[in-house]
Scaffold this active site. Structure first.
Site, mmCIF file in Angstrom:
data_model
loop_
_atom_site.group_PDB
_atom_site.id
_atom_site.type_symbol
_atom_site.label_atom_id
_atom_site.label_comp_id
_atom_site.label_asym_id
_atom_site.label_seq_id
_atom_site.Cartn_x
_atom_site.Cartn_y
_atom_site.Cartn_z
ATOM 1 N N ARG A 1 70.398 102.567 -31.134
ATOM 2 C CA ARG A 1 71.675 103.353 -31.034
ATOM 3 C C ARG A 1 71.642 103.674 -32.730
ATOM 4 N NH1 ARG A 1 75.541 105.085 -27.636
ATOM 5 N NH2 ARG A 1 76.727 107.149 -29.028
ATOM 6 N N THR B 1 81.198 74.914 -7.368
ATOM 7 C CA THR B 1 82.048 75.573 -8.684
ATOM 8 C C THR B 1 82.320 74.884 -9.484
ATOM 9 O OG1 THR B 1 83.831 74.618 -7.902
ATOM 10 C CG2 THR B 1 83.557 76.951 -6.717
ATOM 11 N N GLU C 1 68.810 71.561 -6.822
ATOM 12 C CA GLU C 1 69.270 73.136 -6.845
ATOM 13 C C GLU C 1 70.565 73.550 -8.204
ATOM 14 O OE1 GLU C 1 72.655 75.401 -3.925
ATOM 15 O OE2 GLU C 1 72.527 73.495 -3.494
ATOM 16 N N ILE D 1 75.460 82.402 4.633
ATOM 17 C CA ILE D 1 74.027 81.925 4.089
ATOM 18 C C ILE D 1 72.660 82.243 3.261
ATOM 19 C CG2 ILE D 1 72.594 80.197 5.785
ATOM 20 C CD1 ILE D 1 75.488 79.047 5.535
ATOM 21 N N THR D 2 72.468 82.171 2.201
ATOM 22 C CA THR D 2 71.604 82.520 1.760
ATOM 23 C C THR D 2 70.273 82.819 2.628
ATOM 24 O OG1 THR D 2 72.371 82.306 -0.328
ATOM 25 C CG2 THR D 2 69.868 83.589 -0.027
ATOM 26 N N MET E 1 75.402 74.868 4.573
ATOM 27 C CA MET E 1 76.177 73.667 4.465
ATOM 28 C C MET E 1 77.612 74.086 4.456
ATOM 29 S SD MET E 1 76.226 71.619 0.584
ATOM 30 C CE MET E 1 74.727 71.257 0.826
ATOM 31 N N SER E 2 77.774 76.043 4.237
ATOM 32 C CA SER E 2 79.073 76.157 3.845
ATOM 33 C C SER E 2 79.710 76.323 5.471
ATOM 34 C CB SER E 2 79.261 76.517 2.568
ATOM 35 O OG SER E 2 78.836 75.800 1.042
ATOM 36 N N GLU E 3 80.605 76.713 5.213
ATOM 37 C CA GLU E 3 81.342 77.645 6.424
ATOM 38 C C GLU E 3 82.422 78.506 6.219
ATOM 39 O OE1 GLU E 3 80.333 72.950 9.439
ATOM 40 O OE2 GLU E 3 82.186 73.890 9.426
ATOM 41 N N GLY F 1 78.949 100.204 -24.839
ATOM 42 C CA GLY F 1 79.169 100.711 -23.791
ATOM 43 C C GLY F 1 79.885 101.375 -23.000
#
Length: 575
Positions: free
Chosen positions: A457, A555, A431, A342-343, A310-312, A529
């Site tokens: 700890r 986003t 998604e 692209i995954t 989809m993305s470019e 830490g």
């Protein structure tokens, strides 16, 4: 063995999509109660808008018709009677009490004066509404004493007609059991099948995925043999109907798988999401019968790895401004353009992945977008580059893919020409919900690591968890995680995968959980830490991985825009 044990203990059968024995079947298993036919498998689904508003059924917020009737009764009363007097009585700092009201003596069996006042006013001013609700929902508003409703001072109970007092059993569960899924069903595992699935995936994740996570993330490569084991478990086609070798489960099942995998290796889970949701579920929902029969069995069993384009390079949130185009050429389509981020774009660093759903412009307007199936080794379809040195999600391989006069057959068009925008919106919903589930996994693991470390700890002679600052980190993180988890599972439980128009809460869960997981992982690093800052303790990897979930799949800023738009158009009054 784990599968057989689950089947024996939960009295369900894990069925395969073929007649082959479970040990050798390549098709995805389905989860079904013993003695239950395929038609009897009806997952709890509801249009999320109806569930959100409480209309037309039950939901987390009104789990029975009685609760929904009560909500409508009180809301009507509040808007008609309480609202008009609120400013006046608040300014005068006094309580609005009936003139003939006598405050009862406080005891464990009597309600507060405020509640009794409201009850009496309801009885005197809204008797018709009460009778109407009782008639339409077949419930009776009964008082705690034998007096009529109009004069009773005791709190009402809500009982179905014909139901004895002993049969009134509200849905209650110890919070630890509900959280873990132990001892029955819950919001997070609403059926025994979902609980069996959770146990199966958690066992697999801890035994198989956890040990390899650090190595494959450091080397920025995908563990292909392990990924294909997901096919053997039936997880690669978790939402695909059985006739195409899928498991036939629902959105809640998809959320469970993503939460459990992300708790041990978010990058491995991201590759799973790109395959199972962005390609497999997308094609299962939007493809035609021939396409589903041809392509789905192989991707469900894991012999082919899929993704979605989809993305470019210059198009992200403004997705309909894409430049990749497809032109009709006789019985074929010719695709030109470049896709970015692209995954599963490559799984070996040298060639493209196996199969993709590709969005491309097929007309002059912004919404003239169509969806195509493009397979590996199609002439002109090449790997531009593997994108390395990412902040996080390093074991999930990301690539740039190039299309130069890529010629594909006309039957590889998914849906109608120019009709892909609706396909895009429908699949974006699941998604985003599964991306939110990944955030849940990250947050849960971060809380577990914090809690364990703070107990072990010592500082200044005491355990870290005895200090208020550390207690705040752990307590707030757990509360935020559980709030997000409830939001995600309620949304998933009410999502029909065939529907569209559920964007408000799909955006909402991802917006909330993405920020929440990053904050929780950050607190884990801070609490631990120097140890939290190195890879051995996992939380620094979770912290790096979490950032993507505020970017990929939408986003945070896009979610803000979408949600305000939907609220202004459709939700002037919230449920």
């Amino acid at each position: 063995m784990a599968i057989r044990t689950l089947a024996a203990t939960s009295k369900i059968t894990l069925r395969c999509g073929s007649s082959r024995p479970l040990a050798t079947a390549a098709a995805a298993p389905t989860i079904r109660r013993q003695g239950q036919s395929r038609r009897q498998q009806q997952p709890l689904r509801m249009d999320s808008r109806a569930a959100s508003s409480g209309a037309g059924g039950t939901s987390l917020f009104s789990p029975t018709p009685e609760h929904q009737a009560l909500r409508e009764l009180v809301r009507n009363f509040a808007e008609a009677e309480v609202e008009p007097q609120a400013i006046e009585y608040n300014r005068e700092e006094k309580m609005n009490m009936p003139s003939n009201f006598q405050v009862p003596l406080a005891s464990s069996t009597t309600p507060s004066p405020l509640f009794t006042s409201i009850l009496l006013k309801m009885a005197s001013t809204t008797n018709m509404a009460i009778r109407t609700l009782a008639a339409t929902s077949k419930i009776t508003l009964r008082c705690g004493s034998s007096r009529p409703l109009a004069t009773a001072a005791a709190a009402p109970t809500i009982r179905r007609q014909g139901q004895s007092r002993r049969q009134q059993q509200p849905l209650r569960m110890d919070s630890r059991a509900a959280s873990s899924g132990a001892g029955g069903t819950s919001l997070f595992s609403p059926t025994p099948e979902h609980q069996a699935l959770r146990e199966l995936v958690r066992n697999f994740a801890e035994a198989e995925v956890e040990p390899q996570a650090i190595e494959y993330n450091r080397e920025e490569k995908m563990n292909m043999p392990l990924f294909k084991k997901l096919g053997e478990l039936g997880l690669l086609g978790v939402t695909v109907p059985e006739e195409y070798e899928g498991s036939g489960m629902d959105a809640t099942a998809a959320v469970i798988v993503h939460e459990e995998l992300a708790a041990v290796d978010p990058a491995f889970c991201l590759s799973y999401l790109a395959h199972s949701m962005l390609f497999v579920n997308n094609l299962a929902r939007n493809g035609n019968e021939a396409q589903k029969k041809k392509f789905l069995p192989a991707v469900c069993e894991g012999s082919r790895i899929g993704g979605m384009c989809m993305s470019e390079p210059s198009v992200g949130t403004d997705v309909l401004g894409m430049k990749t185009n497809a032109k009709k050429d006789g019985d074929s389509w010719i695709i030109n353009g470049t896709k970015m981020w692209i995954t599963n774009g490559t799984v070996d660093g040298k060639t493209t992945g196996d199969i993709f759903l590709v969005y491309a412009k097929t007309g002059e307007t912004k919404r003239d977008v169509s969806l195509f199936i493009v397979e590996k080794d199609t002439p002109g379809f090449t790997l531009g580059q593997q994108i390395k040195d990412k902040c996080g999600m390093r074991a999930s391989m990301t690539a740039e893919l190039v299309f130069e006069d890529v010629k594909i057959p006309a039957e590889n068009l998914v849906g109608e020409v120019g009709g892909a925008a609706i396909c895009m919106m429908r699949n974006l919903e699941i998604e985003r919900i599964t991306l939110a589930a990944m955030s849940l996994g990250i947050a849960r693991r971060s809380v577990e690591e914090m809690n364990r470390y703070a107990q072990e700890r010592k500082a200044f002679g005491s355990s870290l968890n005895s200090f208020g600052q550390m207690q705040r980190f752990i307590a707030e993180s757990y509360a935020e995680y559980m709030a997000g988890r409830s939001y995600v599972y309620n949304t998933a439980n009410n999502l029909d995968l065939e529907s569209v128009g559920n964007g408000l809460d799909a955006d909402g869960v991802k917006l909330y959980c993405g920020v929440m997981a990053k904050n929780v992982a950050d607190r884990a690093v801070q609490l631990m830490g120097g140890y939290g800052y190195v890879g051995e303790y996992n939380v620094e990897r979770l912290w790096r991985d979490s950032k993507l979930l505020e970017i990929g799949g939408g986003t945070n800023e896009a979610h803000h825009k979408n949600m305000v738009r939907d609220l202004s158009r459709h939700h002037q009054k919230l449920p």
